[in-house]
Design an enzyme around this catalytic site. Structure first.
Site, short mmCIF file in Angstrom:
data_model
loop_
_atom_site.label_atom_id
_atom_site.label_comp_id
_atom_site.label_asym_id
_atom_site.label_seq_id
_atom_site.Cartn_x
_atom_site.Cartn_y
_atom_site.Cartn_z
N HIS A 23 -8.28 -5.18 0.12
CA HIS A 23 -7.01 -4.52 0.38
C HIS A 23 -6.34 -5.13 1.62
CE1 HIS A 23 -4.17 -1.19 0.14
NE2 HIS A 23 -4.26 -1.07 1.45
N SER A 26 0.84 -1.20 0.00
CA SER A 26 0.00 0.00 0.00
C SER A 26 0.88 1.25 0.00
CB SER A 26 -0.96 -0.05 1.20
OG SER A 26 -1.95 0.93 1.10
N ASP A 40 -10.45 -3.31 -4.53
CA ASP A 40 -9.52 -2.36 -3.93
C ASP A 40 -9.48 -1.09 -4.78
OD1 ASP A 40 -7.33 -1.01 -2.83
OD2 ASP A 40 -6.07 -2.80 -2.71
#
Length: 324
Positions: free
Chosen positions: A285, A156, A255
């Site tokens: 996610h 991320s 996501d």
């Protein structure tokens, strides 16, 4: 509503009525929430050591994860920058994944606890993390780390930071070879939104509003967002991208960050980089990092593949009783 596999769907049912990070009342509340979700007893086979690194941007707490059976042996290094929106995340909340990577790669996982928002904003955590990376490379012998090829990894916003580490390593001529980049759902553009932001605006575990809050908090100056460090998808030059090592990008199909991960992989490929783009069907996610999700079959397969890609650049070691 979302096409999730049974494990992800069950977790979504547990969290769907809970507030998102931006709704929790502040940065500390969001941080504490992730720490609570990720509570974890330390694995008995993993040695965890903390050191203090850096002067200009430190001292920074750095956690080293390695197998106890290999604690006295020099090991290759995986430098991991964690996700959590530049606001959440710690060595404790990411310990289960770091332990697994240490076990499966038989490397030392170097985990910098960079300073989070609101205490610092862009570009401080990037400079701070690079200071740690540079130190670990130049002082590898002091920490039982092999001097040679290393790997960068992150998830991320930590994937965003891993890309920045690669860029900074090239520009500043880090005295080592980076042989592999492993990214999970990296943030690659911060000044505009691609289509998956609309498709998955209210996705489980990461919503459009939460990402807006995180980007606005980390990059309060909008001009900073249109720079190579902040938005490598559009602002990192072809010349620099062409120098990237083999890269594998793991993406969740549910996501908001899906499209920018795909697009960044395509840019790498167009510049001749050995870049793979892997979409994990039915996953939300952070499916490899979240404790409640990572034992699912897709998460296990992705972690296996990530470890394989990391191990293949390192000297081979035969350690009975531990998975390859």
């Amino acid at each position: 509503m979302f096409d999730l596999d049974p494990i992800n769907a069950a977790f979504y049912d547990q969290i769907k009525d809970l507030p998102c990070p931006h709704q929790m009342g502040g940065y500390q509340q969001a941080y504490d929430s992730l720490e609570q979700i990720q509570k974890h007893d330390a694995a008995p086979d993993i040695d965890t050591t903390t050191i203090q690194v850096g002067k200009r941007y430190g001292p920074t707490t750095v956690t080293l994860f390695r197998l106890k059976t290999l604690v006295d042996k020099p090991l290759p290094m995986v430098f991991y920058t964690h996700g959590g929106g530049w606001i959440m995340g710690s060595a404790k909340s990411f310990a289960v994944l770091m332990e697994d990577l240490a076990r499966r790669t038989q490397a030392v996982i170097v985990f910098p606890d960079y300073t989070r928002v609101p205490h610092q904003t862009f570009p401080y955590p990037l400079e701070q993390s690079y200071e740690v990376l540079d130190y670990m490379v130049r002082h590898s012998n002091q920490h039982q780390i092999l001097h040679g090829t290393i790997a960068l990894a992150g998830d991320s916003v930590g994937g965003h930071m891993a890309i920045a580490m690669m860029q900074m390593s090239l520009e500043r001529k880090l005295p080592t070879q980076i042989g592999q980049l492993v990214l999970w759902a990296p943030v690659t553009i911060t000044y505009k939104k691609l289509g998956s932001y609309t498709t998955f605006s209210h996705a489980p575990f990461l919503t459009e509003d939460s990402m807006d809050w995180m980007i606005e908090s980390f990059l309060p100056n909008k001009e900073d967002r249109q720079t190579a460090l902040a938005s490598p998808l559009t602002h990192l030059s072809d010349e620099v991208l062409a120098q990237f090592p083999p890269t594998i990008i793991f993406l969740s199909t549910v996501d908001p960050l899906l499209d920018e991960g795909v697009a960044f992989g395509h840019r790498l490929q167009k510049n001749g980089v050995d870049a793979s783009i892997m979409k994990a069907e039915g996953q939300m996610h952070a499916f490899c990092a979240v404790k409640a999700l990572r034992d699912g079959p897709t998460a296990r397969a992705v972690i296996d593949l990530a470890a394989l890609r990391l191990r293949r650049i390192f000297p081979q070691r035969d350690t009975p009783g531990h998975p390859s």
